[in-house]
Motif scaffolding. Structure first.
Motif, PDB file in Angstrom:
ATOM      1  N   UNK A  97     -16.141   3.500  33.021  1.00 43.55           N
ATOM      2  CA  UNK A  97     -16.795   4.626  32.352  1.00 43.55           C
ATOM      3  C   UNK A  97     -15.872   5.248  31.308  1.00 43.55           C
ATOM      4  N   UNK A  98     -14.591   5.379  31.639  1.00 45.57           N
ATOM      5  CA  UNK A  98     -13.637   5.956  30.694  1.00 45.57           C
ATOM      6  C   UNK A  98     -13.469   5.068  29.475  1.00 45.57           C
ATOM      7  N   UNK A  99     -13.495   3.751  29.680  1.00 47.24           N
ATOM      8  CA  UNK A  99     -13.389   2.833  28.553  1.00 47.24           C
ATOM      9  C   UNK A  99     -14.600   2.935  27.625  1.00 47.24           C
ATOM     10  N   UNK A 100     -15.791   3.047  28.207  1.00 50.86           N
ATOM     11  CA  UNK A 100     -17.001   3.186  27.391  1.00 50.86           C
ATOM     12  C   UNK A 100     -16.968   4.493  26.600  1.00 50.86           C
ATOM     13  N   UNK A 101     -16.533   5.572  27.254  1.00 47.89           N
ATOM     14  CA  UNK A 101     -16.423   6.855  26.560  1.00 47.89           C
ATOM     15  C   UNK A 101     -15.382   6.775  25.448  1.00 47.89           C
ATOM     16  N   UNK A 102     -14.281   6.076  25.697  1.00 51.67           N
ATOM     17  CA  UNK A 102     -13.242   5.938  24.672  1.00 51.67           C
ATOM     18  C   UNK A 102     -13.775   5.196  23.454  1.00 51.67           C
ATOM     19  N   UNK A 103     -14.514   4.117  23.686  1.00 49.76           N
ATOM     20  CA  UNK A 103     -15.108   3.381  22.571  1.00 49.76           C
ATOM     21  C   UNK A 103     -16.110   4.258  21.810  1.00 49.76           C
ATOM     22  N   UNK A 104     -16.872   5.060  22.558  1.00 49.92           N
ATOM     23  CA  UNK A 104     -17.861   5.929  21.920  1.00 49.92           C
ATOM     24  C   UNK A 104     -17.187   7.010  21.080  1.00 49.92           C
ATOM     25  N   UNK A 105     -16.218   7.707  21.676  1.00 53.69           N
ATOM     26  CA  UNK A 105     -15.519   8.765  20.950  1.00 53.69           C
ATOM     27  C   UNK A 105     -14.759   8.205  19.748  1.00 53.69           C
ATOM     28  N   UNK A 106     -14.259   6.977  19.898  1.00 52.60           N
ATOM     29  CA  UNK A 106     -13.408   6.407  18.853  1.00 52.60           C
ATOM     30  C   UNK A 106     -14.096   6.174  17.529  1.00 52.60           C
ATOM     31  N   UNK A 107     -15.419   5.995  17.542  1.00 52.67           N
ATOM     32  CA  UNK A 107     -16.137   5.742  16.291  1.00 52.67           C
ATOM     33  C   UNK A 107     -16.966   6.945  15.858  1.00 52.67           C
ATOM     34  N   UNK A 108     -16.709   8.114  16.460  1.00 56.24           N
ATOM     35  CA  UNK A 108     -17.479   9.307  16.134  1.00 56.24           C
ATOM     36  C   UNK A 108     -16.832  10.169  15.057  1.00 56.24           C
ATOM     37  N   UNK A 109     -15.549   9.987  14.795  1.00 53.93           N
ATOM     38  CA  UNK A 109     -14.830  10.908  13.905  1.00 53.93           C
ATOM     39  C   UNK A 109     -15.424  10.920  12.501  1.00 53.93           C
ATOM     40  N   UNK A 110     -15.641   9.755  11.929  1.00 58.64           N
ATOM     41  CA  UNK A 110     -16.168   9.676  10.558  1.00 58.64           C
ATOM     42  C   UNK A 110     -17.561  10.295  10.436  1.00 58.64           C
ATOM     43  N   UNK A 111     -18.530   9.885  11.261  1.00 59.50           N
ATOM     44  CA  UNK A 111     -19.868  10.481  11.102  1.00 59.50           C
ATOM     45  C   UNK A 111     -19.899  11.976  11.357  1.00 59.50           C
ATOM     46  N   UNK A 112     -19.132  12.458  12.328  1.00 59.69           N
ATOM     47  CA  UNK A 112     -19.122  13.898  12.618  1.00 59.69           C
ATOM     48  C   UNK A 112     -18.542  14.679  11.442  1.00 59.69           C
ATOM     49  N   UNK A 113     -17.430  14.205  10.904  1.00 58.92           N
ATOM     50  CA  UNK A 113     -16.817  14.891   9.757  1.00 58.92           C
ATOM     51  C   UNK A 113     -17.726  14.851   8.534  1.00 58.92           C
ATOM     52  N   UNK A 114     -18.394  13.724   8.331  1.00 57.01           N
ATOM     53  CA  UNK A 114     -19.291  13.597   7.176  1.00 57.01           C
ATOM     54  C   UNK A 114     -20.468  14.557   7.280  1.00 57.01           C
ATOM     55  N   UNK A 115     -21.115  14.571   8.443  1.00 53.60           N
ATOM     56  CA  UNK A 115     -22.278  15.450   8.625  1.00 53.60           C
ATOM     57  C   UNK A 115     -21.862  16.919   8.561  1.00 53.60           C
ATOM     58  N   UNK A 116     -20.740  17.273   9.215  1.00 50.13           N
ATOM     59  CA  UNK A 116     -20.279  18.669   9.194  1.00 50.13           C
ATOM     60  C   UNK A 116     -19.893  19.095   7.780  1.00 50.13           C
ATOM     61  N   UNK A 117     -19.238  18.207   7.036  1.00 55.25           N
ATOM     62  CA  UNK A 117     -18.866  18.531   5.661  1.00 55.25           C
ATOM     63  C   UNK A 117     -20.081  18.776   4.782  1.00 55.25           C
ATOM     64  N   UNK A 118     -21.087  17.921   4.885  1.00 54.20           N
ATOM     65  CA  UNK A 118     -22.316  18.110   4.114  1.00 54.20           C
ATOM     66  C   UNK A 118     -23.039  19.389   4.537  1.00 54.20           C
ATOM     67  N   UNK A 119     -23.023  19.676   5.826  1.00 51.52           N
ATOM     68  CA  UNK A 119     -23.672  20.884   6.330  1.00 51.52           C
ATOM     69  C   UNK A 119     -23.044  22.129   5.719  1.00 51.52           C
ATOM     70  N   UNK A 120     -21.716  22.221   5.734  1.00 48.00           N
ATOM     71  CA  UNK A 120     -21.050  23.397   5.184  1.00 48.00           C
ATOM     72  C   UNK A 120     -21.191  23.473   3.664  1.00 48.00           C
ATOM     73  N   UNK A 121     -21.150  22.342   3.007  1.00 44.99           N
ATOM     74  CA  UNK A 121     -21.281  22.360   1.550  1.00 44.99           C
ATOM     75  C   UNK A 121     -22.649  22.906   1.126  1.00 44.99           C
ATOM     76  N   UNK A 122     -23.677  22.585   1.888  1.00 49.84           N
ATOM     77  CA  UNK A 122     -25.026  23.026   1.518  1.00 49.84           C
ATOM     78  C   UNK A 122     -25.358  24.430   2.024  1.00 49.84           C
ATOM     79  N   UNK A 123     -24.692  24.891   3.091  1.00 48.88           N
ATOM     80  CA  UNK A 123     -25.072  26.167   3.704  1.00 48.88           C
ATOM     81  C   UNK A 123     -24.012  27.248   3.568  1.00 48.88           C
ATOM     82  N   UNK A 124     -22.851  26.938   2.977  1.00 48.45           N
ATOM     83  CA  UNK A 124     -21.754  27.907   2.957  1.00 48.45           C
ATOM     84  C   UNK A 124     -22.120  29.160   2.176  1.00 48.45           C
ATOM     85  N   UNK A 125     -23.015  29.049   1.210  1.00 51.12           N
ATOM     86  CA  UNK A 125     -23.387  30.201   0.383  1.00 51.12           C
ATOM     87  C   UNK A 125     -24.558  30.986   0.954  1.00 51.12           C
ATOM     88  N   UNK A 126     -25.099  30.562   2.092  1.00 51.31           N
ATOM     89  CA  UNK A 126     -26.202  31.301   2.697  1.00 51.31           C
ATOM     90  C   UNK A 126     -25.694  32.602   3.286  1.00 51.31           C
TER      91      UNK A 126
END
Length: 339
Positions: A97-126
């Motif tokens: 289970x820990x290995x599966x979670x490690x593989x899952x977490x390991x490929x999440x950094x790029x998509x999370x940063x991309x989505x969060x960056x786009x979110x703040x860029x579009x909503x920061x002036x609200x």
């Protein structure tokens, strides 16, 4: 993911130096207990009156998933060998289970940063602090979609699962855990940008630090950087860069130093440990600073505007500037940062 199947690329995995299954299970249980405690501690101490964002919902989902993993590890560790719904669970599954979670977490950094960056860029002036119900549901949908997509990506490839079983079969006293390259790339990029920003505005940063004074404001100790800055409109973004950097490092300087040490030493941290709530809030503040700098001319100076970051107050980065939406300051060029 092809690197996982190479015989000579064991650098993608971290092998805990334990000689018995009990030691491995106990070590993973203690690590997850500490991580879950840290996750919920950060969620508890953060400011509560902040605008909702994708990163906020994702941090909550990460803490809950870590808690679920901890409960599973604790149950298996306690009963050691039991069957549930026709499936037999042993201490081997703690590592799996820990290995599966490690593989899952390991490929999440790029998509999370991309989505969060786009979110703040579009909503920061609200300026509205109370989002529509549709916006909340959209964030929840995006978070669930990302988790399902990543888990599906991991479990869809049978070779990955078979590779983990083969490694655990031939190494019963070791638990190879995936080490993500994405987190190292993000850390390097952030440190590089912070270093470049510091080099560009080092003179003004030194001037601000030399002018710092501790005063009392509204019965609270505050730091006041009293210096006269050039309010020329052409220098607006460069002055703002200095103040954003000071505010960011005022909160996250220890974490920046920690990232530098990790990169310098080449420390290999398993992905299930690397993806944590403090790390995400560190990235969150960095992305907010970038969004503020990119859209500084769209920022409206209202009280609701500053309820974006749970840990850093960006309000005083903007207040000293001559802006049509601000009132004249009593002392031009004075920057006040609340500690």
């Amino acid at each position: 993911m092809a690197a996982l199947f190479c015989e000579n690329c064991s650098g993608q995995y971290h092998y805990p130096q334990a000689h018995q299954p009990f030691e491995i299970s106990c070590m993973l249980l203690l690590i997850m207990l500490g991580k879950v405690s840290l996750d919920f501690f950060m969620l508890q101490v953060k400011q509560k009156n902040v605008k909702v964002s994708f990163m906020g919902y994702f941090c909550v989902s990460l803490a809950l998933l870590d808690l679920i993993l901890l409960i599973n590890i604790a149950v298996i560790f306690y009963f050691e060998d039991f069957a549930l719904w026709g499936v037999r669970f042993t201490k081997y599954h703690i590592c799996l289970f820990t290995q599966i979670i490690s593989l899952t977490y390991g490929i999440l950094h790029y998509p999370v940063c991309l989505v969060a960056g786009l979110d703040y860029y579009m909503t920061i002036a609200q300026t509205s602090q109370s989002p529509r119900q549709g916006q909340r549901l959209f964030y929840i949908f995006v978070v669930i979609f990302i988790w399902i997509s990543v888990f599906f990506c991991i479990l869809k490839v049978p070779a990955i699962y078979e590779e983990l079983e083969i490694r655990n079969h031939f190494s019963p006293y070791q638990c190879p855990l995936y080490v993500s390259v994405q987190s190292y790339a993000i850390s390097f990029a952030m440190l590089l940008l912070i270093g470049m920003a510091f080099m560009v505005s080092r003179k003004e940063i030194i001037t601000m630090i030399l002018s710092v004074r501790v005063i009392s404001f509204a019965s609270q100790p505050v730091l006041m950087f009293s210096y006269t800055s050039n309010n020329n409109g052409t220098c607006f973004k460069w002055q703002l860069l200095t103040r954003l950097l000071v505010c960011f490092l005022g909160t996250w300087a220890p974490f920046v130093l920690l990232q530098f040490i990790i990169l310098f030493l080449g420390a290999r941290i398993p992905a299930y440990m690397e993806m944590n709530v403090p790390w995400l809030y560190f990235i969150n503040s960095f992305l907010i600073a970038v969004a503020y700098w990119c859209r500084c001319h769209d920022v409206e100076l209202t009280e609701e505007m500053w309820s974006t970051d749970p840990f850093v107050s960006w309000k005083f980065c903007f207040m000293p500037f001559n802006n049509e939406n601000t009132e004249p300051a009593e002392k031009p060029g004075t920057v006040i940062v609340i500690c």
